[in-house]
Design a protein around this motif. Structure first.
Motif, PDB file in Angstrom:
ATOM      1  N   ARG A  42       0.831  -1.214   0.000  1.00  0.00           N
ATOM      2  CA  ARG A  42       0.000   0.000   0.000  1.00  0.00           C
ATOM      3  C   ARG A  42       0.859   1.256   0.000  1.00  0.00           C
ATOM      4  O   ARG A  42       0.504   2.268  -0.623  1.00  0.00           O
ATOM      5  CB  ARG A  42      -0.974  -0.011   1.173  1.00  0.00           C
ATOM      6  CG  ARG A  42      -0.339   0.012   2.557  1.00  0.00           C
ATOM      7  CD  ARG A  42      -1.396   0.168   3.616  1.00  0.00           C
ATOM      8  NE  ARG A  42      -0.808   0.402   4.933  1.00  0.00           N
ATOM      9  CZ  ARG A  42      -1.487   0.832   5.980  1.00  0.00           C
ATOM     10  NH1 ARG A  42      -2.787   1.063   5.866  1.00  0.00           N
ATOM     11  NH2 ARG A  42      -0.908   1.023   7.147  1.00  0.00           N
ATOM     12  N   CYS A  43       2.014   1.207   0.699  1.00  0.00           N
ATOM     13  CA  CYS A  43       2.922   2.361   0.664  1.00  0.00           C
ATOM     14  C   CYS A  43       3.536   2.526  -0.727  1.00  0.00           C
ATOM     15  O   CYS A  43       3.737   3.648  -1.199  1.00  0.00           O
ATOM     16  CB  CYS A  43       4.023   2.198   1.709  1.00  0.00           C
ATOM     17  SG  CYS A  43       3.452   2.447   3.415  1.00  0.00           S
ATOM     18  N   LYS A  44       3.818   1.401  -1.404  1.00  0.00           N
ATOM     19  CA  LYS A  44       4.353   1.488  -2.758  1.00  0.00           C
ATOM     20  C   LYS A  44       3.334   2.105  -3.718  1.00  0.00           C
ATOM     21  O   LYS A  44       3.687   2.918  -4.581  1.00  0.00           O
ATOM     22  CB  LYS A  44       4.751   0.096  -3.242  1.00  0.00           C
ATOM     23  CG  LYS A  44       6.034  -0.446  -2.616  1.00  0.00           C
ATOM     24  CD  LYS A  44       6.359  -1.820  -3.186  1.00  0.00           C
ATOM     25  CE  LYS A  44       7.651  -2.364  -2.579  1.00  0.00           C
ATOM     26  NZ  LYS A  44       7.986  -3.722  -3.106  1.00  0.00           N
ATOM     27  N   GLU A  45       2.073   1.699  -3.561  1.00  0.00           N
ATOM     28  CA  GLU A  45       1.046   2.259  -4.434  1.00  0.00           C
ATOM     29  C   GLU A  45       0.873   3.757  -4.201  1.00  0.00           C
ATOM     30  O   GLU A  45       0.718   4.531  -5.155  1.00  0.00           O
ATOM     31  CB  GLU A  45      -0.280   1.532  -4.198  1.00  0.00           C
ATOM     32  CG  GLU A  45      -0.265   0.109  -4.707  1.00  0.00           C
ATOM     33  CD  GLU A  45      -1.642  -0.368  -5.125  1.00  0.00           C
ATOM     34  OE1 GLU A  45      -2.379   0.424  -5.747  1.00  0.00           O
ATOM     35  OE2 GLU A  45      -1.969  -1.519  -4.822  1.00  0.00           O
ATOM     36  N   LEU A  81       7.810   1.105 -10.187  1.00  0.00           N
ATOM     37  CA  LEU A  81       7.013   0.707  -9.025  1.00  0.00           C
ATOM     38  C   LEU A  81       5.768  -0.076  -9.440  1.00  0.00           C
ATOM     39  O   LEU A  81       5.434  -1.102  -8.840  1.00  0.00           O
ATOM     40  CB  LEU A  81       6.610   1.938  -8.217  1.00  0.00           C
ATOM     41  CG  LEU A  81       7.616   2.453  -7.192  1.00  0.00           C
ATOM     42  CD1 LEU A  81       7.151   3.777  -6.603  1.00  0.00           C
ATOM     43  CD2 LEU A  81       7.817   1.427  -6.071  1.00  0.00           C
ATOM     44  N   TYR A  82       5.076   0.384 -10.460  1.00  0.00           N
ATOM     45  CA  TYR A  82       3.865  -0.309 -10.898  1.00  0.00           C
ATOM     46  C   TYR A  82       4.200  -1.680 -11.483  1.00  0.00           C
ATOM     47  O   TYR A  82       3.446  -2.652 -11.300  1.00  0.00           O
ATOM     48  CB  TYR A  82       3.101   0.539 -11.915  1.00  0.00           C
ATOM     49  CG  TYR A  82       2.153   1.522 -11.270  1.00  0.00           C
ATOM     50  CD1 TYR A  82       1.135   1.077 -10.424  1.00  0.00           C
ATOM     51  CD2 TYR A  82       2.261   2.884 -11.494  1.00  0.00           C
ATOM     52  CE1 TYR A  82       0.263   1.976  -9.819  1.00  0.00           C
ATOM     53  CE2 TYR A  82       1.400   3.791 -10.899  1.00  0.00           C
ATOM     54  CZ  TYR A  82       0.403   3.330 -10.061  1.00  0.00           C
ATOM     55  OH  TYR A  82      -0.462   4.213  -9.455  1.00  0.00           O
ATOM     56  N   ASN A  91       4.188  -8.694  -8.081  1.00  0.00           N
ATOM     57  CA  ASN A  91       4.247  -9.282  -6.736  1.00  0.00           C
ATOM     58  C   ASN A  91       2.946  -9.173  -5.948  1.00  0.00           C
ATOM     59  O   ASN A  91       2.959  -9.344  -4.727  1.00  0.00           O
ATOM     60  CB  ASN A  91       5.369  -8.617  -5.922  1.00  0.00           C
ATOM     61  CG  ASN A  91       6.734  -8.820  -6.557  1.00  0.00           C
ATOM     62  OD1 ASN A  91       7.051  -9.914  -7.022  1.00  0.00           O
ATOM     63  ND2 ASN A  91       7.531  -7.765  -6.597  1.00  0.00           N
ATOM     64  N   SER A  92       1.851  -8.883  -6.580  1.00  0.00           N
ATOM     65  CA  SER A  92       0.581  -8.785  -5.840  1.00  0.00           C
ATOM     66  C   SER A  92      -0.528  -9.435  -6.652  1.00  0.00           C
ATOM     67  O   SER A  92      -0.537  -9.368  -7.883  1.00  0.00           O
ATOM     68  CB  SER A  92       0.239  -7.328  -5.541  1.00  0.00           C
ATOM     69  OG  SER A  92       0.072  -6.610  -6.742  1.00  0.00           O
TER      70      SER A  92
END
Length: 664
Positions: free
Chosen positions: A105-108, A126-127, A133-134
């Motif tokens: 969530r912090c990465k998003e 990042l995306y 990985n999700s």
């Protein structure tokens, strides 16, 4: 006495209110828990989340900042509040405080923040990592965001990135794919994708009873504006204007979209509809657009505002804004060009040239648009040589065939053949060194050769033709030119080289006689080749052969004048007009005619009565009927009239005016 508060009961109420999205009541319960036990981390976190869901981001951020010991537990919430309060750089700092170990969530959130900061490269990475990985229900949304990042990389950063491989299953994905194609200059493909996105959007909301027509129009507004932009880029301004007006009447809620729409309409208007453009510019420069537009969009709006000042004859405002834009966007030359154009409109061309020349001294590499503008301004004032000097500042670009042609044309307009030859020779030398196998070199060699031959430099032309012949020995035209050049300098060499020319039979093999005759016949009988009929006639040795008889030309008999005398030498000046001949003396006037014929005081007949010595009074015989000197009366029956009474007086009839009113 007050009954003691049960924390488990309060937590139970807090959980129930949170699940029912009753955030006001949940906030009150969280406050009660913190009053009883200030160190309850769960209640503290629930309070912050309740404030965020109530969109009280400033209050939530104040509570987080009061207790620094608990900030590590609400790092995501703090960064989200900063992001929503448009404190974008602070949000990046908060997210990166904990190191590289970030949860999904912090990465998003970091990806969203980086997208707003227009750091698309890191956002893209990042995306890619998140999608890899999700696995959850938000994968489609991440794919949409990734496609938006790719489109931004193409549109704003001019990056050549790979095409998104995701299927266009939703209208959002289809719209972002269209933006990607716009960045690739595939306008036709982008137009198809946008029309597909519009159809998908209508289809997705067709079965939802809660979506009104106004909501659907609001969702479709961004697709339609982007479609109008493509039509505008394709030159279909009328169609684009119709879509812009349609969207404007619907009044979409997105202020950023309305700013882009207004700016595009201003670009269509140019120097027309200035009053309408001024109203649109107020919408495009509103104060609430700070975080709604990209940097490129803001730059375009500022440039159009400066142009609008110029078109509306606001010279001072144009100069002031151009000065600000030069400092704000030092990497582009558009503000300089606008200010120079304003000086030209004010008929101060010298100031415009000086401004552009000063700008060129501040840049390391030549700016093509500025140099071409300087050359154009010099030409507008008749300074051809200064324009040529300006074009020579283009560096290696001056050796391209187009600019070489322009320079040669300008020099020849001033009859400066030497400078034109220098330009051609320099272009050939540069291309021979840097582009030895390019078509430009062959073109310049041929042009230079023709120019040398035309202006009397056969020796230099021979050198170039020899080079052309080595590179392409089968070109017979080059060989013919070389023979022509040698014939002016060394006839023996020309005769020797002429042996390399192909025979007539070889040349005629590739000629289609039937096609030539058909081509001649299509031009009409006037251009057709006339041949005589072959008739048998005895030859000199007695054998009968069919020979073509030569057409005899009939001689015209010379026409002679009727009174022609062959014994008299004709007048050598007979072809000149009579007035230009040496013996012409002009027409002879008739001396017997009265002098002063006309209306200026002469009379016909006897004028002795004007002589006082010949009057009866002067001779001694008085006439009682004659008036005395000083008498006011005069006889109407005089024998002779005065100079202005040669013709009897008569009254002229009054002419009726044309176009007068009829009788009533």
């Amino acid at each position: 006495m007050a009954q003691p508060v049960s924390l488990p009961n309060l937590y139970s109420d807090l959980n129930r209110f949170g699940q029912n999205q009753e955030y006001e009541r949940a906030l009150k319960v969280a406050n009660k828990i913190l009053q009883e036990s200030p160190n309850e981390i769960e209640a503290y976190q629930c309070k912050v989340i309740c404030l965020i869901n109530l969109e009280k981001f400033a209050d939530a951020l104040n509570i987080i900042n009061k207790d620094k010991s608990t900030q590590g537990n609400v790092r995501f919430e703090k960064a989200y509040c900063e992001y929503r309060l448009n404190r974008t750089q602070e949000a990046v700092t908060t997210l990166r405080t904990g190191g590289d170990k970030l949860d999904n969530r912090c990465k998003e959130l970091l990806a969203q923040v980086l997208y707003r900061l227009e750091e698309y490269e890191e956002c893209y990475k990042l995306y890619r990592d998140l999608i890899k990985n999700s696995q959850d229900d938000f994968d489609e949304e991440r794919q949409t965001n990734l496609c938006a990042v790719l489109a931004s990389l193409c549109l704003w950063d001019n990056n050549d990135v790979e095409e998104p491989g995701s299927e266009d299953g939703t209208y959002e994905l289809c719209y972002n794919h269209a933006c990607y194609l716009i960045g690739k200059d595939d306008l036709k493909g982008a137009e198809e994708k946008l029309r597909q996105a519009e159809a998908l959007c209508k289809e997705s909301f067709a079965d939802d009873p809660d979506v009104t027509e106004e909501d659907m129009d609001d969702e479709l507004a961004i697709i339609r504006v982007q479609l109008a932009y493509i039509l505008q880029k394709l030159g279909k301004n009328n169609e684009a204007n119709m879509i812009y007006n349609q969207v404007q009447k619907q009044k979409p809620s997105d202020v950023g979209l309305m700013a882009v729409l207004s700016n595009n309409v201003i670009a269509i208007n140019k120097d027309q509809n200035v009053f309408d453009s001024k109203k649109k510019m107020k919408v495009a420069t509103a104060s609430n657009l700070k975080h709604k537009l990209s940097a490129v969009q803001k730059q375009d709006i500022d440039i159009n505002q400066c142009l609008l000042h110029m078109y509306s004859n606001q010279g001072d405002q144009c100069h002031q804004l151009a000065g600000k834009l030069k400092e704000q966007y030092p990497e582009i030359e558009t503000p300089i060009l606008i200010e120079a154009a304003q000086y030209v409109r004010e008929k101060q061309t010298s100031k415009a040239v000086q401004l552009l020349q000063d700008y060129m001294q501040t840049t390391d590499s030549p700016v093509v648009s500025v140099i071409l503008t300087i050359a154009q301004l010099h030409l507008s004032t008749g300074s051809v040589f200064k324009a040529c000097d300006a074009l020579k500042q283009l560096g290696s670009l001056q050796y391209r065939p187009g600019l070489v042609s322009a320079l040669v044309t300008l020099y020849m307009s001033q009859e400066d053949t030497e400078s034109a030859i220098e330009v051609l020779s320099a272009a050939v030398d540069w291309n021979r060194k840097n582009n030895p196998k390019s078509e430009a070199l062959q073109t310049l060699l041929k042009v230079n050769t023709n120019f040398m031959l035309k202006h009397g430099s056969p020796q230099q032309a021979i050198t170039l033709l020899e080079e052309l012949r080595k590179s392409n020995p089968s070109d017979h035209r080059v060989l013919a030119q070389l023979i022509s050049a040698y014939s002016k300098v060394d006839p023996q060499k020309a005769q020797k080289i002429s042996r390399d020319l192909p025979s007539v039979d070889d040349i005629a093999q590739s000629v289609d006689v039937d096609a030539l005759e058909t081509a001649f016949s299509s031009l009409g009988p006037k251009y057709m080749k006339k041949t005589l009929k072959a008739e048998p006639s005895p030859g000199p040795s007695g054998d009968s052969g069919a020979l073509l008889q030569k057409k005899k030309k009939k001689k015209r008999k010379t026409k002679l004048p009727k009174n022609y005398n062959p014994d008299v030498t004709p007048d050598p000046e007979r072809w000149l007009p009579k007035k230009e001949r040496s013996y012409y003396r002009g027409k002879r006037k008739d001396k017997k005619k009265d002098i002063g014929k006309g209306s200026q005081g002469t009379t016909f007949g006897n004028v002795d009565y004007l002589d006082a010595s010949k009057s009866p009074v002067a001779s001694g015989g008085g006439d009682t009927s004659s008036p005395r000197p000083g008498s006011a009366t005069s006889t109407a029956s005089s024998a002779q009239s005065g100079p202005r009474q040669q013709k009897p007086g008569h009254q002229q009839k009054k002419k009726k005016g044309k176009g007068g009113k009829g009788k009533r």
